[in-house]
Write a protein that holds these residues in place. Sequence first.
Motif, PDB file in Angstrom:
ATOM      1  N   TRP A  82      46.679  40.916  41.777  1.00  0.00           N
ATOM      2  CA  TRP A  82      45.258  41.059  41.486  1.00  0.00           C
ATOM      3  C   TRP A  82      45.051  41.886  40.220  1.00  0.00           C
ATOM      4  O   TRP A  82      45.829  42.798  39.915  1.00  0.00           O
ATOM      5  CB  TRP A  82      44.541  41.732  42.651  1.00  0.00           C
ATOM      6  CG  TRP A  82      44.351  40.858  43.848  1.00  0.00           C
ATOM      7  CD1 TRP A  82      43.242  40.138  44.184  1.00  0.00           C
ATOM      8  CD2 TRP A  82      45.292  40.627  44.904  1.00  0.00           C
ATOM      9  NE1 TRP A  82      43.430  39.470  45.364  1.00  0.00           N
ATOM     10  CE2 TRP A  82      44.687  39.752  45.828  1.00  0.00           C
ATOM     11  CE3 TRP A  82      46.597  41.065  45.151  1.00  0.00           C
ATOM     12  CZ2 TRP A  82      45.334  39.310  46.983  1.00  0.00           C
ATOM     13  CZ3 TRP A  82      47.249  40.629  46.296  1.00  0.00           C
ATOM     14  CH2 TRP A  82      46.612  39.762  47.197  1.00  0.00           C
ATOM     15  N   HIS A  83      43.951  41.586  39.526  1.00  0.00           N
ATOM     16  CA  HIS A  83      43.606  42.260  38.273  1.00  0.00           C
ATOM     17  C   HIS A  83      42.160  42.727  38.361  1.00  0.00           C
ATOM     18  O   HIS A  83      41.282  42.015  38.875  1.00  0.00           O
ATOM     19  CB  HIS A  83      43.773  41.281  37.107  1.00  0.00           C
ATOM     20  CG  HIS A  83      43.225  41.757  35.796  1.00  0.00           C
ATOM     21  ND1 HIS A  83      42.485  40.953  34.956  1.00  0.00           N
ATOM     22  CD2 HIS A  83      43.297  42.965  35.189  1.00  0.00           C
ATOM     23  CE1 HIS A  83      42.130  41.652  33.891  1.00  0.00           C
ATOM     24  NE2 HIS A  83      42.611  42.866  34.012  1.00  0.00           N
ATOM     25  N   SER A  84      41.888  43.934  37.876  1.00  0.00           N
ATOM     26  CA  SER A  84      40.533  44.471  37.898  1.00  0.00           C
ATOM     27  C   SER A  84      40.304  45.345  36.674  1.00  0.00           C
ATOM     28  O   SER A  84      41.232  45.997  36.178  1.00  0.00           O
ATOM     29  CB  SER A  84      40.313  45.304  39.168  1.00  0.00           C
ATOM     30  OG  SER A  84      39.025  45.893  39.171  1.00  0.00           O
ATOM     31  N   LYS A  85      39.072  45.388  36.237  1.00  0.00           N
ATOM     32  CA  LYS A  85      38.687  46.293  35.157  1.00  0.00           C
ATOM     33  C   LYS A  85      37.943  47.523  35.678  1.00  0.00           C
ATOM     34  O   LYS A  85      37.729  48.469  34.922  1.00  0.00           O
ATOM     35  CB  LYS A  85      37.821  45.556  34.131  1.00  0.00           C
ATOM     36  CG  LYS A  85      38.573  44.447  33.397  1.00  0.00           C
ATOM     37  CD  LYS A  85      37.698  43.790  32.329  1.00  0.00           C
ATOM     38  CE  LYS A  85      38.475  42.714  31.581  1.00  0.00           C
ATOM     39  NZ  LYS A  85      37.661  42.076  30.510  1.00  0.00           N
ATOM     40  N   TYR A  92      42.307  37.427  41.668  1.00  0.00           N
ATOM     41  CA  TYR A  92      43.650  37.040  42.082  1.00  0.00           C
ATOM     42  C   TYR A  92      44.255  36.102  41.049  1.00  0.00           C
ATOM     43  O   TYR A  92      43.598  35.171  40.578  1.00  0.00           O
ATOM     44  CB  TYR A  92      43.590  36.354  43.442  1.00  0.00           C
ATOM     45  CG  TYR A  92      44.927  35.848  43.931  1.00  0.00           C
ATOM     46  CD1 TYR A  92      45.903  36.735  44.368  1.00  0.00           C
ATOM     47  CD2 TYR A  92      45.205  34.492  43.944  1.00  0.00           C
ATOM     48  CE1 TYR A  92      47.129  36.268  44.815  1.00  0.00           C
ATOM     49  CE2 TYR A  92      46.423  34.025  44.398  1.00  0.00           C
ATOM     50  CZ  TYR A  92      47.388  34.913  44.822  1.00  0.00           C
ATOM     51  OH  TYR A  92      48.599  34.455  45.268  1.00  0.00           O
ATOM     52  N   LEU A  93      45.507  36.375  40.683  1.00  0.00           N
ATOM     53  CA  LEU A  93      46.220  35.540  39.723  1.00  0.00           C
ATOM     54  C   LEU A  93      47.555  35.101  40.289  1.00  0.00           C
ATOM     55  O   LEU A  93      48.204  35.839  41.030  1.00  0.00           O
ATOM     56  CB  LEU A  93      46.497  36.293  38.420  1.00  0.00           C
ATOM     57  CG  LEU A  93      45.341  36.904  37.655  1.00  0.00           C
ATOM     58  CD1 LEU A  93      45.393  38.416  37.773  1.00  0.00           C
ATOM     59  CD2 LEU A  93      45.414  36.505  36.195  1.00  0.00           C
ATOM     60  N   THR A  94      47.971  33.899  39.921  1.00  0.00           N
ATOM     61  CA  THR A  94      49.369  33.527  40.044  1.00  0.00           C
ATOM     62  C   THR A  94      49.914  33.364  38.637  1.00  0.00           C
ATOM     63  O   THR A  94      49.165  33.327  37.670  1.00  0.00           O
ATOM     64  CB  THR A  94      49.540  32.233  40.846  1.00  0.00           C
ATOM     65  OG1 THR A  94      48.752  31.209  40.255  1.00  0.00           O
ATOM     66  CG2 THR A  94      49.106  32.449  42.281  1.00  0.00           C
ATOM     67  N   PRO A 133      49.731  40.612  31.276  1.00  0.00           N
ATOM     68  CA  PRO A 133      49.670  40.342  32.719  1.00  0.00           C
ATOM     69  C   PRO A 133      48.316  39.820  33.165  1.00  0.00           C
ATOM     70  O   PRO A 133      48.221  39.121  34.176  1.00  0.00           O
ATOM     71  CB  PRO A 133      49.974  41.709  33.340  1.00  0.00           C
ATOM     72  CG  PRO A 133      49.606  42.701  32.277  1.00  0.00           C
ATOM     73  CD  PRO A 133      49.921  42.037  30.981  1.00  0.00           C
ATOM     74  N   GLU A 134      47.246  40.123  32.418  1.00  0.00           N
ATOM     75  CA  GLU A 134      45.925  39.608  32.766  1.00  0.00           C
ATOM     76  C   GLU A 134      45.834  38.099  32.582  1.00  0.00           C
ATOM     77  O   GLU A 134      44.921  37.451  33.114  1.00  0.00           O
ATOM     78  CB  GLU A 134      44.847  40.308  31.938  1.00  0.00           C
ATOM     79  CG  GLU A 134      44.813  39.940  30.473  1.00  0.00           C
ATOM     80  CD  GLU A 134      45.869  40.644  29.622  1.00  0.00           C
ATOM     81  OE1 GLU A 134      45.883  40.407  28.395  1.00  0.00           O
ATOM     82  OE2 GLU A 134      46.674  41.422  30.186  1.00  0.00           O
ATOM     83  N   LYS A 135      46.822  37.530  31.885  1.00  0.00           N
ATOM     84  CA  LYS A 135      46.885  36.080  31.692  1.00  0.00           C
ATOM     85  C   LYS A 135      47.952  35.425  32.565  1.00  0.00           C
ATOM     86  O   LYS A 135      48.162  34.217  32.493  1.00  0.00           O
ATOM     87  CB  LYS A 135      47.150  35.759  30.222  1.00  0.00           C
ATOM     88  CG  LYS A 135      46.054  36.240  29.281  1.00  0.00           C
ATOM     89  CD  LYS A 135      46.384  35.909  27.834  1.00  0.00           C
ATOM     90  CE  LYS A 135      45.285  36.407  26.896  1.00  0.00           C
ATOM     91  NZ  LYS A 135      45.609  36.120  25.469  1.00  0.00           N
ATOM     92  N   GLY A 136      48.651  36.225  33.356  1.00  0.00           N
ATOM     93  CA  GLY A 136      49.668  35.670  34.233  1.00  0.00           C
ATOM     94  C   GLY A 136      50.934  35.240  33.523  1.00  0.00           C
ATOM     95  O   GLY A 136      51.669  34.396  34.041  1.00  0.00           O
TER      96      GLY A 136
END
Length: 593
Positions: A82-85, A92-94, A133-136
């Motif tokens: 998961w990513h958050s600002k 949620y990312l894969t 990582p925010e782009k997977g």
Amino acid sequence: MHPIINKIMLLRAFGIFIGFILVFNAMPATGQSTYCNPMDIDYKYNFEQLNENISYRSGADPVIINHRGEYFLFVTISGGYWHSKDMINWKYLTANRWPFEDMCAPAAVSVRDTLFLFQSTFESRPILYSVAPEKGIWEFYNRWTPRLPKDIGPWDPALFHDPDTDKWYMYWGSSNVYPIFGSELDYSKRLAFKGQYQSMFWLNQYEHGWERFGPNHSDPFKPFTEGAWMTKHKGKYYLQYGAPGTEYNVYANGTYVSDQPLGPFTYAPYNPVSYKPGGFATGAGHGNTFQDNFGNYWNTGTSWIGLNWAMERRIVRYAAGFDNDGQMFANTRFGDFPHKMPTKTWTGKGDELFTGWMLLSYKKPATASSTLDTMAAQKITDENPRTFWAAKQNKPGETLTIDLQTEQEVKAVQVNYTDYKSDIFDNKPEKVYTQFKIWTSKDGKKWNLASDLTKEPKRDRPCAYIELAAPVRARYVRYEHVYVASPILAISEFRIFGNGFGKAPQTPAAFTAVRQKDARNADLKWEKVPGAIGYNVLWGIAPDKLYQTYQFWNDEPNTFELRALNVGVPYYFAIEAFNENGVSVASKVVGVK
């Protein structure tokens, strides 16, 4: 997590998550400024027990990393991260390389512009890295590690980079036989082991009461140590660990302290650091410690559900820090009530983050549009995640209604779903999502819409927390069902927060604490207060260091054997009462030797 069980789980999970492409389950900007444990994320259906045909959502062993001012959450067997600002809205990312098999109890660390990631293993596994990582997007940093001796690991690893020396380390351990281990890593050799790994410390349940196994530390079974994490603060190294077992209310984080990254380490007499054995979301062990963008510390952990399987769990996080004496703490007082997300550096131990919104729904009358078998509506107000209501059919329009008995100011709700006889073994977003509406009424006849999840993009919210756009005066609060993927609609708790218009309770009288001959235990006793809903027993190693909290309900006994103390350490205790209207002044502090 227990290593033998985890190895089986990992083998079952092997290959399930091959070939992911980047997927965002977009979360709208909610405008919320508060949060509530358990964390409101889209927990994933878990493949741990696939062969036993048990379907349930779970999350455990969290690591939150602040990487370049944004936050990344890694959780056991979730097929992604998961990513958050802002630490309220999580996406949620894969990933392009969510690797070869899913991850148990992953390790992560941010160093300069790079985020590193490593999984628990008993084999040889690579470390991954990402500059986006925010782009997977992840790549292999190495093809890592020669295999360690049988059962050594590294399971439940932690990666640590010392910014003052530019040296790298790994810590790990998950066993009731072996200790927590540590080793320096060789950066010139792509983070291979540098020299022999070493034993850092072992559990000692004979002197550390909180390290005893079982509910309220009552089981003689040998406890587990796991979930290593390292934090450096003002030149001291705090090597943290989880104990005594994830499947109990007393799962907690402790720490040893040293002047050197590989020790020798000294046991912290104030342990456990993060401890939440009472209330709704019990358990706080096996997590990590990180700082937000204001420099505030947080401690994450694993909260116990244990309905479908002993290791069915959720994620929690608490304000944490270090006091002027270097004592590490995490603040779990009202830890599963709404808290404010900070916009600056907090002071003290973070009590200012508590909103003061009290639980309005405890043991209040509840009715349902239908009931399956004996799973009655009254179970949604008992603050127990292992009891639940179930509807006869999972169809739109099913309702749950709570009568607060008097008009009160409602400010937030939390809906906690139960996976009862679920048959979901995938996490396809077009199928697995949650939708409902919240209605309020003053008289039970005229209803006003307070929240509508059909207006936001579809996503799954097993622990949905809704902060209302504005406070609402109401006596009745209703959940109207729209959709969940499970074949049976089941809810363990419909929690309502806000404030009543009466007075806070009086301070409990005649509070006593008596140390037993077994110095790991103390007998607590107090007089119940008219109008109280519950009590917080506060304790610590000095009158001004009451960092620990044990929450009790008023309908429970007013005596308790606390079994979490350290031998040879003096303790100090106080108690406060609370109800729908607020919190009493704490009692006079009493000390025991």
